[in-house]
Design an enzyme around this catalytic site. Structure first.
Site, mmCIF file in Angstrom:
data_model
loop_
_atom_site.group_PDB
_atom_site.id
_atom_site.type_symbol
_atom_site.label_atom_id
_atom_site.label_comp_id
_atom_site.label_asym_id
_atom_site.label_seq_id
_atom_site.Cartn_x
_atom_site.Cartn_y
_atom_site.Cartn_z
ATOM 1 N N GLY A 97 0.796 -1.222 0.000
ATOM 2 C CA GLY A 97 0.000 0.000 0.000
ATOM 3 C C GLY A 97 0.827 1.269 0.000
ATOM 4 O O GLY A 97 0.293 2.366 0.169
ATOM 5 N N GLU A 103 5.276 2.996 8.215
ATOM 6 C CA GLU A 103 5.028 1.763 8.967
ATOM 7 C C GLU A 103 6.281 1.329 9.721
ATOM 8 O O GLU A 103 6.216 0.926 10.883
ATOM 9 C CB GLU A 103 4.578 0.656 8.003
#
Length: 220
Positions: A97, A103
């Site tokens: 994504g 992240e």
């Protein structure tokens, strides 16, 4: 049980790892969206969340979950996120994504990484899913040439700009036998922001949605 139902089961199972009055690290993706729905049911019991992407931030705000900037937070007890692939040593490929850098930053801060997936994401050897590499735009061609030298087949992800303003190269045909070593090698290429191997900081707990319910694995 459909694939989405297995994702939902894993997402809701992660709720038991959320501490009361804490700030929760929240990842990105279809399985995480189910976790966000679950988290909204206990929003009165948590202080809020730190998000790894604009998409997750918008979803949480729409559900009334307070979202904090990571720089204003001293402690994250857990980070909940999905994976594109995960092996039995808890090494992962993430970044389908395009949110891999944020992240990785949130995962680094968190005390515990809870990975939530459906059973199609479990693999013996990483690399069938293309490895995303976030690259500063002017370095795209140079980085691609270096990735070829490492045995990969990099493809520019057309039309995608990360939340950080960078581009993504998806690297195909890598058989990743030593994830930690390759993670370091790629990150040392000038112009690379980071890559989607999460091996140096892998998952601590893996929750897998299966047709027979959620299975739990813990890192040794």
């Amino acid at each position: 049980m459909t694939q989405d139902e297995m994702k939902k089961a894993a997402g809701w199972a992660a709720l038991k790892y959320v501490e009361r009055d804490s700030i929760v690290g929240v990842g990105t993706g279809s399985t995480v969206n189910h976790f966000i729905d679950a988290l909204a049911t206990m929003k009165a019991d948590i202080e809020g969340a730190v998000s790894s992407s604009e998409a997750s931030t918008q979803k949480m705000k729409a559900l009334g979950i307070p979202v904090y900037d990571l720089n204003s937070v001293d402690r994250l007890s857990v980070y909940v996120d999905g994976a594109d692939e995960i092996n039995d040593r808890m090494d992962m490929i993430k970044g389908g994504g395009a949110a891999l850098t944020r992240e990785k930053i949130v995962a680094a801060v968190a005390e515990k990484f809870i990975c939530i997936v459906d059973n199609t994401k479990q693999v013996d050897i990483l690399g069938e899913f293309p490895l995303p590499v976030e690259v500063i735009p002017m370095a795209r061609s140079y980085v691609a040439r270096q990735l070829v030298k490492l045995g990969g087949d990099p493809v520019y992800r057309e039309g995608v700009v990360t939340d950080n303003g960078n581009v993504i190269l998806d690297v195909y045909n890598l058989k990743i036998l030593n994830p930690k070593e390759l993670e370091s090698q790629i990150n040392e290429i000038v112009g690379v922001v980071t890559n989607g191997l999460f091996a140096k900081r892998g998952a601590d707990v893996l929750l897998v949605g299966t047709p027979d319910g959620v299975k739990t694995f813990t890192a040794e």
